[in-house]
Design a protein around this motif. Sequence first.
Motif: not given
Length: 295
Positions: A30-53
Amino acid sequence: MKKLLKYFALFFLLSFVPWNTIFAEEEAEIIEPAILLEYKNIIGYGKQVTAKIYYRDDAGFHFLSDQTIKFLSISVDEEKLLGEVITDQDGIAQFIISSDYELPLDDEGYFTIRVVFEGTDEYESYEDEIMFKNVFMELNLDEIDSVKTITVYAYELDSTGTKVPVTEADLYIQVPRMFSYLTVAEEYLEAGELEYEFTKKISGDSLGVIDIVAFIPEHELYGDVEIRKSAAWGVPFHAHLRESVGRELWTPVAPVWMIITLIILLVGVWGHYIYSAIQLSLINKEGKKLENKQA
């Protein structure tokens, strides 16, 4: 004799069993993956969370597509599912939390977002989380005494709703271009407020409208924070006004020196073609004359 018959029967049965079935458990890793997380708060639009596995082996990095990533809000009392996203071909799942949605905060004012990959028969499960504070920004674009002035306010809200200025934060004033952002100024927020005089000549659309972005990058408490507004502070995108525009990586009309150089090169190339055609014609005529004399 009976023991020999038993051993022979066992050997006969095993001969029909594929060896890969016998050692399947050892081969199935079984392969063990990892997740790279990025976060940006775009005022007036929303909180953007990006996950790259992804996972890495001797051949390099591999990104997991068509996998389900869950985004959850974590508080002391509950764990709430915000949504699920399927990763694209680059292993990326992006989720937007609307600016109207209030995430639960802990005693210190942090919200927590957990990202979960539940795993498959081929990949192990994996989860990670981010913790940041809410930050608010205001961006004002005004002309004060004919001077284009950018004013930025950045602050938190305490439990009573009082504005607490953001201190010790890098602040970039940027203008989006076709493939990147043009940084106009690099400033430093000390008391939650910044005033900047915009004097740059930057091309905009046909009316001179450009987007102006105030950006706080990679802050340990707030993450990436961005706010933008539009204003007719650019140079209208017209050919006859290009000379008044600041230096850029491209222009719709080439400089005069470039046009002259191109004309000289083209004349040289076509001149060689014409010269070669004339020489071939003369050689052909001389050949015919020699044939007539020999005849």
